[in-house]
Design an enzyme around this catalytic site. Structure first.
Site, short mmCIF file in Angstrom:
data_model
loop_
_atom_site.label_atom_id
_atom_site.label_comp_id
_atom_site.label_asym_id
_atom_site.label_seq_id
_atom_site.Cartn_x
_atom_site.Cartn_y
_atom_site.Cartn_z
NE ARG A 51 -6.48 1.82 -0.45
CZ ARG A 51 -6.47 3.02 0.62
NH1 ARG A 51 -5.01 3.26 0.82
NH2 ARG A 51 -6.98 3.42 0.35
CG ASN A 106 -1.85 1.10 1.26
OD1 ASN A 106 -1.53 1.81 0.39
ND2 ASN A 106 -3.22 1.13 2.26
CG HIS A 160 -13.25 3.02 2.82
ND1 HIS A 160 -14.04 4.30 3.65
CD2 HIS A 160 -11.92 3.82 3.26
CE1 HIS A 160 -13.40 5.39 3.88
NE2 HIS A 160 -12.19 4.72 3.53
#
Ligand code: AMP
Length: 408
Positions: free
Chosen positions: A92, A7, A181
């Site tokens: 991500r 990430n 999200h």
């Protein structure tokens, strides 16, 4: 399959090494202050319970990845002998625009598409691009998969994602609701559907991801029908420092009154609003709850209570309106930092909701803090199940990556 989950932020890089066959987390860590004086790595080897913190210069994300690899393969603090034991990397990615409704392997063509999404989230996208490049330099030839925060929300119908602005702005600039999200909402709604014990197609679930950033999603039959974040992660409910939904006319009004530039008003709405803006002392729910529990003699009590009351009020509205949209409700899920750890907020949101079929089990709610497993916090008689489900975005990223690599 061993998957390295990455990430990448603009000056940070979080990582986890996960075995997707057994869902085992081997190691996790964070490279911080990349490209800034005082760069450091924090690394944790899970099985041995070893934690290391080390200052080490990192001029870019490639340097950070090099350091990650050194730590993962270190005989003392590592967990693998060589990088050959890692089959792929899963990234991500914050924004995939309208291009991606699923995770995908990184190719030159995909890279070009990601660059086209840059305008939607410039800071994040630049950071991701540095992360891909860093991995490519340090682990050439290793497959890299991209897992998008926006992907799960791509099932929304136009009536949910088109803003009633002149349509040309959607066509010209891609202005629409994207939602964020998504990986978290996808994980907790799928876990919740399993717990409901009926076919996914028949489930109606509202997922509340409440952390520093917060969003609420309506998931009907396993598909998103609406979500509270919008064109950007500024929309929806009150957050740590973000205002969430406000009357859009406030923006030009304040710009004029306070002589603010677009960047300045944007900064106020993103960094100086929400809990921080209302309480004028903290963006962190722990500080705010401490002030509430201290009682009315605490100088921060009134505003702290107001900040939490606002969030409660908004969450009730979202849950109610999403139940109306789905023509029913089977379950409400709370997740992320606040959702998983605040009996106070959950209790406030779920009180006086009997009309909807929600009845909270006060004792179960109080005990659901720092759980590693899903826990039911509604009574046995409650028509709607209410659960706290710890989110695990990294596991979803690792599993998607493993599935993509196995297919190719
Ligand atoms: P996240 O963005 O998911 O990491 O969540 C961050 C938010 O969760 C912050 O506001 C934290 O104060 C909050 N949080 C974390 N642990 C707790 C806790 N034990 N009680 C209340 N809030 C918590």
């Amino acid at each position: 399959m061993n998957i390295l989950v990455v990430n990448a932020g603009s000056s940070s890089l979080k990582y986890q090494l996960i075995d997707t066959d057994t869902d085992t987390l081997f190691a996790k860590g964070l490279c911080d202050r990349i490209g800034i004086e005082g760069s450091k790595i924090e690394h944790k080897q899970i099985a041995k319970g070893i934690k290391v913190k080390k200052e080490s210069p990192m001029k870019d994300h490639a340097d950070a990845m090099k350091l990650v690899v050194e730590h993962l393969t270190d005989p003392e603090v590592g967990c693998i002998k060589s990088m050959d034991e890692i089959q792929a990397i899963g990234h991500r990615v914050v924004h995939g625009g309208e291009y991606y409704s699923k995770s995908i392997l990184l190719t030159d063509e995909v890279l070009e598409k990601i660059k086209l999404c840059r305008d939607f989230a410039p800071l994040h996208t630049d950071a991701h691009l540095m992360g891909f490049k860093g991995c490519l330099e340090i682990m050439p030839g290793k497959p890299q998969a991209l897992v998008f925060d926006t992907a799960f929300h791509q099932t929304m119908a136009p009536e949910a994602y088109i803003y009633p602005l002149p349509y040309a702005y959607y066509e010209k600039y891609g202005i629409r609701r994207y939602g964020m999200h998504g990986t978290s909402h996808r994980y907790v709604s799928a876990e919740m559907a399993k717990l409901l014990g009926k076919p996914v197609e028949e489930t109606k679930i509202v997922t509340c991801h409440i952390g520093n950033g917060s969003s609420v999603t309506a998931v009907k039959g396993g598909k998103v029908v609406d979500t509270s974040m919008g064109f950007t992660p500024l929309a929806g409910v009150e957050m740590g420092t973000r205002c969430g939904d406000i009357d859009p006319a406030i923006v030009p009004y304040l710009m004029e009154k306070e002589n603010l530039s677009p960047a300045e008003i944007n900064n106020i709405m993103n960094k100086k609003s929400g809990f921080l803006g209302v309480t004028e002392f903290s963006s962190d729910s722990r500080d705010i709850e401490d002030a509430i529990f201290a009682g009315p003699t605490d100088p921060n009590y009134e505003r702290s209570k107001l900040a939490v009351d606002i969030l409660k009020h908004e969450l009730k509205k979202y849950i109610g309106s999403y139940a109306a949209l789905m023509n029913g409700l089977d379950a409400v899920v709370f997740t992320a930092g606040i959702g998983e750890n605040s009996p106070l907020l959950r209790g406030m949101v779920c009180s006086d909701m009997e009309y909807l079929g929600i009845e909270l089990d006060a004792a179960a709610n109080e005990s659901a803090v720092h759980q590693s497993d899903a826990i039911r916090i509604s009574t046995a008689d409650s028509k709607v199940s209410v659960y706290v489900i710890p989110t695990n975005e990294e596991l979803v990223i690792a599993k998607d990556t493993a599935a993509l690599v196995s297919k190719n």
